[in-house]
Design a protein around this motif. Structure first.
Motif, PDB file in Angstrom:
ATOM      1  N   THR A  65       0.939  -0.934  -0.281  1.00 43.68           N
ATOM      2  CA  THR A  65      -0.177   0.328  -0.247  1.00 43.68           C
ATOM      3  C   THR A  65       1.116   1.293   0.392  1.00 43.68           C
ATOM      4  O   THR A  65       2.087   1.067   0.174  1.00 43.68           O
ATOM      5  N   PRO A  66       0.307   2.745   0.006  1.00 45.64           N
ATOM      6  CA  PRO A  66       1.178   3.774  -0.961  1.00 45.64           C
ATOM      7  C   PRO A  66       1.166   3.916   0.895  1.00 45.64           C
ATOM      8  O   PRO A  66       0.443   4.055   1.537  1.00 45.64           O
ATOM      9  N   LEU A  67       2.274   4.123   1.118  1.00 41.42           N
ATOM     10  CA  LEU A  67       3.099   4.975   2.312  1.00 41.42           C
ATOM     11  C   LEU A  67       2.486   6.661   2.668  1.00 41.42           C
ATOM     12  O   LEU A  67       1.994   6.871   3.933  1.00 41.42           O
ATOM     13  N   ASN A  99       6.783   1.272   7.605  1.00 44.01           N
ATOM     14  CA  ASN A  99       6.894   0.922   6.760  1.00 44.01           C
ATOM     15  C   ASN A  99       8.317   1.232   6.310  1.00 44.01           C
ATOM     16  O   ASN A  99       8.705  -0.392   5.863  1.00 44.01           O
ATOM     17  N   SER A 100       9.294   1.208   7.246  1.00 42.97           N
ATOM     18  CA  SER A 100      10.872   0.636   7.161  1.00 42.97           C
ATOM     19  C   SER A 100      10.508  -0.478   7.100  1.00 42.97           C
ATOM     20  O   SER A 100      12.058  -1.218   6.657  1.00 42.97           O
ATOM     21  N   TYR A 103      10.057  -3.266   4.717  1.00 43.89           N
ATOM     22  CA  TYR A 103      11.274  -3.469   3.384  1.00 43.89           C
ATOM     23  C   TYR A 103      12.973  -4.251   4.394  1.00 43.89           C
ATOM     24  O   TYR A 103      13.343  -5.279   3.990  1.00 43.89           O
ATOM     25  N   GLU A 153      17.637   1.907   1.295  1.00 46.88           N
ATOM     26  CA  GLU A 153      16.760   1.852   2.000  1.00 46.88           C
ATOM     27  C   GLU A 153      16.811   3.549   2.916  1.00 46.88           C
ATOM     28  O   GLU A 153      15.509   4.273   3.351  1.00 46.88           O
ATOM     29  N   VAL A 156      16.041   6.241   0.044  1.00 42.93           N
ATOM     30  CA  VAL A 156      14.867   6.187   0.090  1.00 42.93           C
ATOM     31  C   VAL A 156      13.546   7.252   1.351  1.00 42.93           C
ATOM     32  O   VAL A 156      12.978   7.686   1.213  1.00 42.93           O
ATOM     33  N   ASP A 160      11.125   9.798   1.205  1.00 41.98           N
ATOM     34  CA  ASP A 160       9.753   9.407   1.382  1.00 41.98           C
ATOM     35  C   ASP A 160       9.623  10.692   2.971  1.00 41.98           C
ATOM     36  O   ASP A 160       8.867  10.741   2.307  1.00 41.98           O
TER      37      ASP A 160
HETATM   38  N1  ARG Z   1       7.209   5.490  -2.103  1.00 41.86           N
HETATM   39  C1  ARG Z   1       6.754   3.950  -2.120  1.00 41.86           C
HETATM   40  C2  ARG Z   1       5.632   4.487  -1.400  1.00 41.86           C
HETATM   41  O1  ARG Z   1       4.740   5.466  -1.899  1.00 41.86           O
HETATM   42  C3  ARG Z   1       7.721   3.058  -1.356  1.00 41.86           C
HETATM   43  C4  ARG Z   1       7.659   3.612  -0.206  1.00 41.86           C
HETATM   44  C5  ARG Z   1       9.536   2.409  -0.722  1.00 41.86           C
HETATM   45  N2  ARG Z   1       9.406   2.620   0.989  1.00 41.86           N
HETATM   46  C6  ARG Z   1      10.606   2.102   1.026  1.00 41.86           C
HETATM   47  N3  ARG Z   1      11.061   2.131   3.019  1.00 41.86           N
HETATM   48  N4  ARG Z   1      11.050   1.371   1.449  1.00 41.86           N
HETATM   49  O2  ARG Z   1       5.014   3.302  -0.903  1.00 41.86           O
END
Ligand code: ARG
Length: 218
Positions: A65-67, A99-100, A103, A153, A156, A160
């Motif tokens: 699902t989107p972050l 979220n992290s 991953y 990570e 990202v 993010d």
């Molecule tokens: N930006 C993407 C999302 O909205 C991917 C998030 C990736 N997160 C991570 N911790 N690698 O879902």
């Protein structure tokens, strides 16, 4: 077209505050995410279905699902249940960490499972216990392979964390939006913000290459 440096100058202290929060949030999220992710990653390799299944669904949910949606669920749904005055910064830190973790769990699992199973068999045949074999043979090799996806990570997370602007967590992007809203100017604030993010992510990937070179030839 004129380029109004005075806007950048006026907002410089805010951009600085914002970038510090961006870095701080990313560090908190990578640490919290790694601890939680390690636990989830190890649990997911369990042979017991009732341990494995919920963790699999945790990972499915947070990767599938989107972050942005997760962050709104945390900030507008979860946090008001726990606090009377939810802080956007805390909500952002929590959603980035959760979220992290999903991953990172996969990074750990993939790293460990990428080590040839002959390594475990050889270690066991030398008389090591499973734990010793993990500690002295598998993990040192696996950790090396985890460095690139792990640094990625972190990169990202830096990028993010900019989603926090949507819930008004005062990180870097938030101040870019504030400047844009005050002056109705696009290039000055957003180019500055983009440049700062680029500086952060490029220096991190430089560090990544350095670490890779350092650990790959031994
Ligand atoms: N930006 C993407 C999302 O909205 C991917 C998030 C990736 N997160 C991570 N911790 N690698 O879902």
């Amino acid at each position: 077209m004129d380029f109004r440096f005075d806007i950048i100058k006026e907002y410089a202290p805010f951009f600085l505050q914002g970038v510090l929060l961006t870095i701080g949030l990313s560090i908190i999220a990578i640490i919290a995410g790694s601890i939680l992710g390690l636990a989830i990653g190890l649990g997911k390799m369990s042979t017991k279905r009732f341990v494995r299944l919920p963790l699999e669904w945790y990972i499915n949910f947070f990767r599938g699902t989107p972050l942005l949606v997760q962050m709104l669920l945390v900030h507008l749904g979860l946090m008001p249940l726990l606090f009377s005055q939810p802080s956007a910064t805390v909500s952002l830190a929590v959603s980035l960490s959760l979220n992290s973790a999903a991953y990172v769990a996969e990074i750990f699992r993939a790293g460990i499972q990428s080590i040839d199973k002959g390594q475990m068999e050889a270690a066991r045949s030398l008389g090591m216990t499973h734990t010793q074999a993990m500690r002295y043979v598998i993990l040192p090799q696996a950790l090396k392979r985890m460095i690139p996806p792990f640094t990625n990570e972190f990169i990202v997370l830096i990028k993010d964390s900019s989603l926090g602007a949507v819930i008004a967590a005062p990180e870097l992007m938030y101040w870019g939006k504030a400047a844009q809203g005050q002056y109705y100017r696009v290039w000055e604030p957003y180019l500055t913000v983009a440049f700062i993010y680029l500086l952060l992510t490029l220096s991190l990937s430089k560090l990544l290459h350095y670490l890779e070179r350092k650990y790959s030839n031994q």
